[in-house]
Design a protein around this motif. Structure first.
Motif, mmCIF file in Angstrom:
data_model
loop_
_atom_site.group_PDB
_atom_site.id
_atom_site.type_symbol
_atom_site.label_atom_id
_atom_site.label_comp_id
_atom_site.label_asym_id
_atom_site.label_seq_id
_atom_site.Cartn_x
_atom_site.Cartn_y
_atom_site.Cartn_z
ATOM 1 N N VAL A 185 11.459 7.060 -12.650
ATOM 2 C CA VAL A 185 11.869 5.749 -13.163
ATOM 3 C C VAL A 185 11.944 5.798 -14.689
ATOM 4 N N PRO A 186 13.135 5.978 -15.250
ATOM 5 C CA PRO A 186 13.254 6.085 -16.706
ATOM 6 C C PRO A 186 13.055 4.734 -17.414
ATOM 7 N N VAL A 187 12.611 4.802 -18.653
ATOM 8 C CA VAL A 187 12.459 3.588 -19.464
ATOM 9 C C VAL A 187 13.840 2.958 -19.674
ATOM 10 N N GLY A 188 13.924 1.668 -19.430
ATOM 11 C CA GLY A 188 15.201 0.952 -19.573
ATOM 12 C C GLY A 188 16.091 1.114 -18.355
ATOM 13 N N GLY A 189 15.630 1.905 -17.404
ATOM 14 C CA GLY A 189 16.417 2.148 -16.202
ATOM 15 C C GLY A 189 15.573 1.947 -14.967
ATOM 16 N N GLY A 190 15.866 2.740 -13.964
ATOM 17 C CA GLY A 190 15.111 2.610 -12.729
ATOM 18 C C GLY A 190 15.778 3.362 -11.608
ATOM 19 N N THR A 191 15.301 3.093 -10.422
ATOM 20 C CA THR A 191 15.845 3.786 -9.260
ATOM 21 C C THR A 191 15.844 2.860 -8.051
ATOM 22 N N VAL A 192 16.854 2.999 -7.232
ATOM 23 C CA VAL A 192 16.908 2.245 -5.977
ATOM 24 C C VAL A 192 16.337 3.140 -4.882
ATOM 25 N N VAL A 193 15.341 2.632 -4.172
ATOM 26 C CA VAL A 193 14.727 3.383 -3.079
ATOM 27 C C VAL A 193 15.308 2.824 -1.785
ATOM 28 N N ARG A 194 16.281 3.555 -1.228
ATOM 29 C CA ARG A 194 17.008 3.058 -0.045
ATOM 30 C C ARG A 194 16.087 2.793 1.137
ATOM 31 N N GLN A 197 11.515 0.234 -15.118
ATOM 32 C CA GLN A 197 10.536 0.412 -16.186
ATOM 33 C C GLN A 197 11.155 -0.206 -17.447
ATOM 34 N N PRO A 198 11.056 -1.519 -17.564
ATOM 35 C CA PRO A 198 11.727 -2.200 -18.685
ATOM 36 C C PRO A 198 11.206 -1.766 -20.049
ATOM 37 N N THR A 199 9.914 -1.492 -20.156
ATOM 38 C CA THR A 199 9.352 -0.925 -21.384
ATOM 39 C C THR A 199 8.396 0.191 -20.970
ATOM 40 N N ALA A 200 8.143 1.092 -21.863
ATOM 41 C CA ALA A 200 7.341 2.274 -21.528
ATOM 42 C C ALA A 200 6.014 1.891 -20.882
ATOM 43 N N GLY A 201 5.776 2.419 -19.710
ATOM 44 C CA GLY A 201 4.507 2.212 -19.012
ATOM 45 C C GLY A 201 4.426 0.933 -18.197
ATOM 46 N N VAL A 202 5.469 0.110 -18.233
ATOM 47 C CA VAL A 202 5.485 -1.142 -17.457
ATOM 48 C C VAL A 202 6.476 -0.976 -16.312
ATOM 49 N N TYR A 203 5.953 -1.033 -15.091
ATOM 50 C CA TYR A 203 6.800 -0.840 -13.909
ATOM 51 C C TYR A 203 6.931 -2.147 -13.138
ATOM 52 N N GLY A 258 0.798 -1.222 0.000
ATOM 53 C CA GLY A 258 0.000 0.000 0.000
ATOM 54 C C GLY A 258 0.831 1.273 0.000
ATOM 55 N N GLN A 259 2.143 1.143 0.081
ATOM 56 C CA GLN A 259 3.023 2.313 0.114
ATOM 57 C C GLN A 259 3.366 2.775 -1.301
ATOM 58 N N VAL A 260 3.432 4.097 -1.485
ATOM 59 C CA VAL A 260 3.959 4.655 -2.737
ATOM 60 C C VAL A 260 5.479 4.588 -2.606
ATOM 61 N N ILE A 261 6.106 3.771 -3.424
ATOM 62 C CA ILE A 261 7.547 3.561 -3.287
ATOM 63 C C ILE A 261 8.361 4.461 -4.210
ATOM 64 N N ALA A 262 7.716 5.000 -5.248
ATOM 65 C CA ALA A 262 8.412 5.914 -6.155
ATOM 66 C C ALA A 262 7.366 6.622 -7.010
ATOM 67 N N LYS A 263 7.775 7.697 -7.613
ATOM 68 C CA LYS A 263 6.944 8.401 -8.595
ATOM 69 C C LYS A 263 7.340 7.889 -9.977
ATOM 70 N N THR A 264 6.371 7.811 -10.857
ATOM 71 C CA THR A 264 6.671 7.296 -12.198
ATOM 72 C C THR A 264 7.753 8.135 -12.883
ATOM 73 N N ALA A 265 7.771 9.441 -12.612
ATOM 74 C CA ALA A 265 8.749 10.335 -13.246
ATOM 75 C C ALA A 265 10.185 10.038 -12.809
#
Ligand code: FES
Length: 143
Positions: free
Chosen positions: A58-67, A75-81, A49-56
């Motif tokens: 997380v780049p396509v083909g990349g991502g972010t580590v939430v410590r 986001q391996p492909t556009a719109g897929v998280y 139930g927690q918001v772990i990141a904002k879509t903005a």
């Protein structure tokens, strides 16, 4: 059912049932070693139930580590998280943010696929634990 001294009724349980209960108790103390395959049991408590990141973030083909949550969002492909535990199954280092859809562990070089969390290159032999997520507004939420 057995009637014990003093007259109260006690259910008759066998040796196997007693050992089973002890096994469950021991497993509860050392979840990681129980091998239940229950990935949910290994997830960070309270994360659902927690918001772990904002879509903005997380780049396509990349991502972010939430410590805060020890989690990597991709986001391996556009719109897929996707989201995975950031803890490398080899020795527990945190993997880095994915680049070109690959998450790399800086400690010994293991690599994981950003779409499935599956190990691509060792020494790790297991995959990253996956979290189920969905987008709500501009947030990525663990379900
Ligand atoms: Fe990640 Fe060893 S801890 S490769």
């Amino acid at each position: 059912m057995t009637v014990a001294e003093g007259g109260f009724a006690m259910p008759a349980i066998g040796r196997r049932e007693v050992l089973g209960a002890a096994g469950v108790a021991a497993c509860g103390l050392a979840v990681a070693g129980c091998g239940t395959g229950d990935a949910e049991a290994k997830q960070v408590p309270g994360i659902k139930g927690q918001v772990i990141a904002k879509t903005a973030e997380v780049p396509v083909g990349g991502g972010t580590v939430v410590r805060k949550w020890k989690i990597v969002v991709t986001q391996p492909t556009a719109g897929v998280y996707k989201a995975f535990s950031a803890l490398c199954p080899h020795r527990g280092c945190s993997v880095g943010s994915p680049e070109d859809n690959v998450m790399r562990c800086p400690c010994h070089g293991s690599e994981f696929a950003a779409d499935t969390g599956q190990v691509m290159t060792g020494p790790a032999t297991g995959s990253l634990i996956a979290y189920q997520v969905r987008v709500e507004g501009d947030g990525i939420v663990v379900v």
